[in-house]
Design a protein around this motif. Structure first.
Motif, PDB file in Angstrom:
ATOM      1  N   ILE A  66       1.904  72.520  65.409  1.00  0.00           N
ATOM      2  CA  ILE A  66       2.750  71.333  65.320  1.00  0.00           C
ATOM      3  C   ILE A  66       3.583  71.138  66.577  1.00  0.00           C
ATOM      4  O   ILE A  66       3.562  70.077  67.193  1.00  0.00           O
ATOM      5  CB  ILE A  66       3.660  71.403  64.074  1.00  0.00           C
ATOM      6  CG1 ILE A  66       2.804  71.406  62.814  1.00  0.00           C
ATOM      7  CG2 ILE A  66       4.652  70.242  64.052  1.00  0.00           C
ATOM      8  CD1 ILE A  66       3.576  71.633  61.539  1.00  0.00           C
ATOM      9  N   HIS A  67       4.331  72.161  66.971  1.00  0.00           N
ATOM     10  CA  HIS A  67       5.258  72.021  68.104  1.00  0.00           C
ATOM     11  C   HIS A  67       4.734  72.644  69.389  1.00  0.00           C
ATOM     12  O   HIS A  67       5.392  72.569  70.419  1.00  0.00           O
ATOM     13  CB  HIS A  67       6.611  72.647  67.755  1.00  0.00           C
ATOM     14  CG  HIS A  67       7.265  72.022  66.568  1.00  0.00           C
ATOM     15  ND1 HIS A  67       7.739  70.729  66.573  1.00  0.00           N
ATOM     16  CD2 HIS A  67       7.499  72.493  65.324  1.00  0.00           C
ATOM     17  CE1 HIS A  67       8.244  70.439  65.401  1.00  0.00           C
ATOM     18  NE2 HIS A  67       8.110  71.492  64.609  1.00  0.00           N
ATOM     19  N   GLN A  68       3.569  73.268  69.336  1.00  0.00           N
ATOM     20  CA  GLN A  68       2.969  73.909  70.502  1.00  0.00           C
ATOM     21  C   GLN A  68       3.909  74.916  71.166  1.00  0.00           C
ATOM     22  O   GLN A  68       3.985  75.008  72.377  1.00  0.00           O
ATOM     23  CB  GLN A  68       2.514  72.846  71.520  1.00  0.00           C
ATOM     24  CG  GLN A  68       1.448  71.903  70.998  1.00  0.00           C
ATOM     25  CD  GLN A  68       0.174  72.630  70.600  1.00  0.00           C
ATOM     26  OE1 GLN A  68      -0.334  73.463  71.336  1.00  0.00           O
ATOM     27  NE2 GLN A  68      -0.324  72.352  69.413  1.00  0.00           N
ATOM     28  N   CYS A  69       4.649  75.668  70.357  1.00  0.00           N
ATOM     29  CA  CYS A  69       5.517  76.704  70.897  1.00  0.00           C
ATOM     30  C   CYS A  69       5.045  78.050  70.355  1.00  0.00           C
ATOM     31  O   CYS A  69       4.341  78.119  69.352  1.00  0.00           O
ATOM     32  CB  CYS A  69       6.973  76.448  70.533  1.00  0.00           C
ATOM     33  SG  CYS A  69       7.293  76.439  68.772  1.00  0.00           S
ATOM     34  N   LYS A  70       5.409  79.117  71.035  1.00  0.00           N
ATOM     35  CA  LYS A  70       5.014  80.448  70.606  1.00  0.00           C
ATOM     36  C   LYS A  70       6.096  81.050  69.718  1.00  0.00           C
ATOM     37  O   LYS A  70       7.287  80.907  69.998  1.00  0.00           O
ATOM     38  CB  LYS A  70       4.774  81.349  71.808  1.00  0.00           C
ATOM     39  CG  LYS A  70       3.511  81.018  72.568  1.00  0.00           C
ATOM     40  CD  LYS A  70       3.267  82.036  73.664  1.00  0.00           C
ATOM     41  CE  LYS A  70       1.964  81.748  74.371  1.00  0.00           C
ATOM     42  NZ  LYS A  70       1.686  82.750  75.416  1.00  0.00           N
ATOM     43  N   VAL A  71       5.658  81.712  68.664  1.00  0.00           N
ATOM     44  CA  VAL A  71       6.575  82.367  67.736  1.00  0.00           C
ATOM     45  C   VAL A  71       5.982  83.691  67.283  1.00  0.00           C
ATOM     46  O   VAL A  71       4.760  83.881  67.279  1.00  0.00           O
ATOM     47  CB  VAL A  71       6.867  81.488  66.497  1.00  0.00           C
ATOM     48  CG1 VAL A  71       7.674  80.261  66.846  1.00  0.00           C
ATOM     49  CG2 VAL A  71       5.586  81.090  65.790  1.00  0.00           C
ATOM     50  N   HIS A  72       6.850  84.608  66.913  1.00  0.00           N
ATOM     51  CA  HIS A  72       6.447  85.838  66.232  1.00  0.00           C
ATOM     52  C   HIS A  72       6.576  85.541  64.743  1.00  0.00           C
ATOM     53  O   HIS A  72       7.600  85.006  64.306  1.00  0.00           O
ATOM     54  CB  HIS A  72       7.394  86.988  66.576  1.00  0.00           C
ATOM     55  CG  HIS A  72       7.447  87.331  68.027  1.00  0.00           C
ATOM     56  ND1 HIS A  72       6.492  88.099  68.650  1.00  0.00           N
ATOM     57  CD2 HIS A  72       8.346  87.023  68.978  1.00  0.00           C
ATOM     58  CE1 HIS A  72       6.801  88.255  69.920  1.00  0.00           C
ATOM     59  NE2 HIS A  72       7.931  87.607  70.147  1.00  0.00           N
ATOM     60  N   VAL A  73       5.558  85.867  63.963  1.00  0.00           N
ATOM     61  CA  VAL A  73       5.608  85.565  62.535  1.00  0.00           C
ATOM     62  C   VAL A  73       4.940  86.650  61.699  1.00  0.00           C
ATOM     63  O   VAL A  73       4.017  87.318  62.156  1.00  0.00           O
ATOM     64  CB  VAL A  73       4.929  84.218  62.186  1.00  0.00           C
ATOM     65  CG1 VAL A  73       5.660  83.050  62.770  1.00  0.00           C
ATOM     66  CG2 VAL A  73       3.483  84.200  62.610  1.00  0.00           C
ATOM     67  N   PHE A  74       5.456  86.815  60.490  1.00  0.00           N
ATOM     68  CA  PHE A  74       4.743  87.518  59.426  1.00  0.00           C
ATOM     69  C   PHE A  74       4.233  86.418  58.521  1.00  0.00           C
ATOM     70  O   PHE A  74       4.999  85.570  58.064  1.00  0.00           O
ATOM     71  CB  PHE A  74       5.671  88.437  58.625  1.00  0.00           C
ATOM     72  CG  PHE A  74       6.116  89.668  59.363  1.00  0.00           C
ATOM     73  CD1 PHE A  74       5.218  90.486  60.024  1.00  0.00           C
ATOM     74  CD2 PHE A  74       7.446  90.017  59.371  1.00  0.00           C
ATOM     75  CE1 PHE A  74       5.630  91.625  60.686  1.00  0.00           C
ATOM     76  CE2 PHE A  74       7.879  91.157  60.024  1.00  0.00           C
ATOM     77  CZ  PHE A  74       6.972  91.964  60.686  1.00  0.00           C
TER      78      PHE A  74
END
Length: 93
Positions: free
Chosen positions: A65-73
């Motif tokens: 959606i936002h084309q950003c990088k995130v760390h996720v579980f």
């Protein structure tokens, strides 16, 4: 991490079915802490803190959606094969 997400993470770590998890949440919520303490020697609140501390170690993904990088579980929803986020934080270089 909010309490609900920590509880859902606990569900996964303990291998609880949705039915068993819902029974615990609707009757004796504190029993989740008991099960966590028996297996990992932590409570839900501590589990949430540990999960947030570990998130930077998880390889980042790029959101669609936002084309950003995130760390996720994330957890896969077995009903519709979608994924939902249990914990998230912005990518840390």
């Amino acid at each position: 991490m909010d309490n609900w997400k920590a509880q859902k993470l606990a569900q996964l770590l303990l291998g609880l079915t949705d039915a068993h998890f819902n029974l615990i949440m609707n009757t004796h919520e504190f029993d989740l802490d008991v099960l966590l303490k028996q297996k990992y020697n932590v409570d839900v609140k501590t589990l949430g803190k540990l999960a947030l501390a570990l998130l930077p170690l998880v390889p980042p993904i790029q959101t669609s959606i936002h084309q950003c990088k995130v760390h996720v579980f994330i957890k896969k929803n077995d009903t519709n094969n979608n994924f939902y986020i249990l914990a998230e934080m912005p990518y840390q270089y």
